[in-house]
Design an enzyme around this catalytic site. Structure first.
Site, PDB file in Angstrom:
ATOM      1  N   GLU A 131       0.817  -1.216   0.000  1.00  0.00           N
ATOM      2  CA  GLU A 131       0.000   0.000   0.000  1.00  0.00           C
ATOM      3  C   GLU A 131       0.856   1.274   0.000  1.00  0.00           C
ATOM      4  O   GLU A 131       0.526   2.275  -0.645  1.00  0.00           O
ATOM      5  CB  GLU A 131      -0.908  -0.003   1.240  1.00  0.00           C
ATOM      6  CG  GLU A 131      -1.861   1.156   1.353  1.00  0.00           C
ATOM      7  CD  GLU A 131      -2.834   1.235   0.181  1.00  0.00           C
ATOM      8  OE1 GLU A 131      -3.734   0.405   0.090  1.00  0.00           O
ATOM      9  OE2 GLU A 131      -2.678   2.148  -0.661  1.00  0.00           O
ATOM     10  N   GLY A 189      12.892  17.976   2.171  1.00  0.00           N
ATOM     11  CA  GLY A 189      12.932  16.504   2.251  1.00  0.00           C
ATOM     12  C   GLY A 189      11.883  15.804   1.406  1.00  0.00           C
ATOM     13  O   GLY A 189      11.640  14.612   1.581  1.00  0.00           O
ATOM     14  N   GLU A 192      13.778  12.729  -3.359  1.00  0.00           N
ATOM     15  CA  GLU A 192      14.698  11.661  -2.969  1.00  0.00           C
ATOM     16  C   GLU A 192      16.105  12.270  -2.917  1.00  0.00           C
ATOM     17  O   GLU A 192      16.349  13.336  -3.480  1.00  0.00           O
ATOM     18  CB  GLU A 192      14.665  10.530  -4.005  1.00  0.00           C
ATOM     19  CG  GLU A 192      13.287   9.949  -4.299  1.00  0.00           C
ATOM     20  CD  GLU A 192      12.690   9.143  -3.146  1.00  0.00           C
ATOM     21  OE1 GLU A 192      13.453   8.649  -2.300  1.00  0.00           O
ATOM     22  OE2 GLU A 192      11.450   9.042  -3.086  1.00  0.00           O
ATOM     23  N   LYS A 207       4.987   4.370  -9.927  1.00  0.00           N
ATOM     24  CA  LYS A 207       3.696   4.302  -9.218  1.00  0.00           C
ATOM     25  C   LYS A 207       2.561   3.979 -10.195  1.00  0.00           C
ATOM     26  O   LYS A 207       1.656   3.205  -9.869  1.00  0.00           O
ATOM     27  CB  LYS A 207       3.452   5.624  -8.475  1.00  0.00           C
ATOM     28  CG  LYS A 207       4.451   5.822  -7.326  1.00  0.00           C
ATOM     29  CD  LYS A 207       4.473   7.252  -6.817  1.00  0.00           C
ATOM     30  CE  LYS A 207       5.511   7.415  -5.702  1.00  0.00           C
ATOM     31  NZ  LYS A 207       5.819   8.816  -5.392  1.00  0.00           N
ATOM     32  N   GLY A 329       6.668  11.238   3.142  1.00  0.00           N
ATOM     33  CA  GLY A 329       6.992  11.694   4.498  1.00  0.00           C
ATOM     34  C   GLY A 329       6.943  10.543   5.483  1.00  0.00           C
ATOM     35  O   GLY A 329       6.357   9.496   5.230  1.00  0.00           O
TER      36      GLY A 329
HETATM   37  N1  HSE Z   1      10.057  11.529  -3.717  1.00  0.00           N
HETATM   38  C1  HSE Z   1       8.737  11.010  -3.675  1.00  0.00           C
HETATM   39  C2  HSE Z   1       7.773  12.163  -3.951  1.00  0.00           C
HETATM   40  C3  HSE Z   1       8.477  10.404  -2.326  1.00  0.00           C
HETATM   41  O1  HSE Z   1       8.214  13.313  -4.066  1.00  0.00           O
HETATM   42  O2  HSE Z   1       6.578  11.941  -4.060  1.00  0.00           O
HETATM   43  C4  HSE Z   1       7.306   9.475  -2.285  1.00  0.00           C
HETATM   44  O3  HSE Z   1       7.388   8.438  -3.192  1.00  0.00           O
END
Ligand code: HSE
Length: 465
Positions: A131, A189, A192, A207, A329
């Site tokens: 999930e 943050g 990545e 995704k 997060g």
């Molecule tokens: N780096 C990804 C984003 C984190 O910005 O959505 C979650 O997959």
């Protein structure tokens, strides 16, 4: 009801690992009261056992020896939070072969090696719950798999990368340049450590591969997905698009292909015999793509700002459903992981995993619609010499390619070297025709830089009345 003890092992004690440890430790009583399951963090494996962490573990839990987890038969669930595709794949295979169910947030691994891992899980009578791999804390996978189980999913439009959405939102509302907005996203943050996969659309494609396979029932390969990132987006185009009523988003789109071309309502209003026949004949054609997309400012997805994620899904029975929330997060991702741990412990995941029937990859090759066949609207910006006849030349090239202009915009004297930005939007047109027209436009000596082309996506809205 008597409590059942469930021992969990984590591999990877970074930010998300800390969130999972925190939730399991702090919410154990509340989870037990709701589910009769007493979660216990039995083992946490990480190569770094020395650095201070946000969460304090009981003595003896943290180790750098994965065999402590693999060899302990009392631990039922292994959570892989290492990330990446090399070590993580070996870890998941070892966990499954050691008889553990696996919970993971690793979208890159599932998108690339999901089929192999799933076969390994089936062979060992175990399950994989994932999930947290898509849209962080939003329960989108269970939403599609369980909540929308009675529907044929016709289309999905997702903002599934928080970094890109944050960057585009800041370029729109604060007039920031791309590098400035990216560096802010890194400081907060969202991106990545290496933001390449965020901004080049790769993360969204991972995704989409997972979501589309669940929604459409096929094994999807990453190669099936057309991907374009946001690296070359300029704030000028966001601004001109804004003047024409559009908002720019990086969308991950999965669509029954001919519906994209001929039935953009996704059946919301279309009830004619012709539309029903078209849908039936086209059922097996799927368009999968990630690209910057101008969407109408009043579309619900346009109001999804900052690092938030949202996915709009069109189901045959339900109409439009929209999922919204934090896509990344520490605690939002931990929320999805612990939900999976609970689902695995209750036995629900094993059942849904057993019944996840994805048609094999070798039956899907012919089903993926090529990007050249995509029919959509386009935004085209040209930096043109400010002299007589240029607009006519542009119109002629578009007309020669059977492209009909739906809107136009030109600002006085804005570009360098006596150039002006000429912006046109088109009526629905086949991608291959626009590609040919752009090549011809680029050859004109009155057009001074590479034409900019951004797809306009007319997402239907399920509205009252
Ligand atoms: N780096 C990804 C984003 C984190 O910005 O959505 C979650 O997959």
């Amino acid at each position: 009801m008597a409590e059942k003890k469930v021992k969990v092992g984590l591999v990877g004690f970074g930010t998300v690992g800390c969130g999972v440890a925190k939730l399991i430790t702090e919410e154990a009583d509340a989870i037990a009261a709701k589910t009769s399951l007493r979660l216990e963090l039995a083992c946490v494996v990480d190569i770094d056992t020395q650095s201070p962490r946000l969460v304090k573990l009981a003595d003896g839990i943290l180790t750098n020896d994965i065999n402590r987890l693999l060899d302990d038969d009392t631990i039922q669930i292994g959570v892989e939070l290492v990330g990446g595709t090399d070590a993580a794949k070996q870890i998941q295979l070892k966990l499954l072969e050691a008889g553990k169910d696996v919970v993971t947030a690793n979208k890159a691994l599932l998108a690339e090696y999901g089929n192999e891992l799933m076969h390994c899980a089936h062979k060992n009578g175990r399950c994989i719950a994932f999930e947290a791999s898509c849209a962080g804390g939003i329960p989108i996978i269970s939403g599609i798999r369980t909540g929308l189980a009675a529907n044929e999913i016709r289309a999905m439009y997702g903002i599934v990368n928080g970094t890109c959405n944050y960057i585009l939102s800041n370029m729109t509302s604060k007039n920031e340049d791309f590098p400035e907005a990216l560096s802010q996203a890194q400081k907060l943050g969202y991106a990545e450590a290496d933001p390449t996969l965020d901004i080049n659309g790769g993360d969204s494609a991972h995704k989409l591969a997972i979501l589309a396979s669940i929604a459409f029932g096929y094994e999807i390969a990453l190669d099936d997905i057309f991907v374009e990132g946001i690296e070359s987006i300029s704030k000028d185009d966001i601004c001109y698009g804004g003047e024409m009523g559009y908002c720019l988003k990086l969308l991950a789109i999965g669509q029954k292909a001919s519906l994209a071309a001929r039935d953009s309502s996704h059946g919301l209003q279309s009830t004619s015999h012709e539309a029903r026949v078209t849908r039936h004949e086209a059922r097996e054609k799927i368009s999968l793509r990630v690209h910057p997309s101008f969407i109408a400012k009043d579309n619900r997805l346009a109001s999804v700002d900052g690092s938030f994620n949202a996915v709009s899904i069109f189901g045959s029975a339900v109409g439009q459903v929209m999922y919204y929330g934090r896509g990344a997060g520490m605690m939002p991702t931990a929320s999805a992981i612990v939900a999976d741990i609970i689902d695995v412990a209750l036995g629900n995941s094993a059942t849904t995993f057993r019944h996840l029937c994805l048609k094999p990859r070798n039956q899907t090759a012919a089903l993926i619609e090529k990007i050249d066949n995509l029919v959509t609207r386009f935004y085209i910006r040209l930096m043109a010499k400010d002299q007589p006849g240029v607009f006519a030349q542009v119109g002629k090239v578009l007309a020669e390619n059977a492209i009909s202009i739906s809107g136009a915009l030109q600002h006085e004297g804005q570009g360098p070297d006596n150039t002006v930005p000429v912006v046109v939007t088109t009526h629905p047109t086949r991608q291959s025709k626009v590609t040919a027209a752009l090549e011809n436009l680029d050859k004109l000596d009155t057009i001074c830089s590479r034409p900019v082309c951004i797809r306009i996506v007319d997402i239907p809205e399920d509205k009252e009345g």
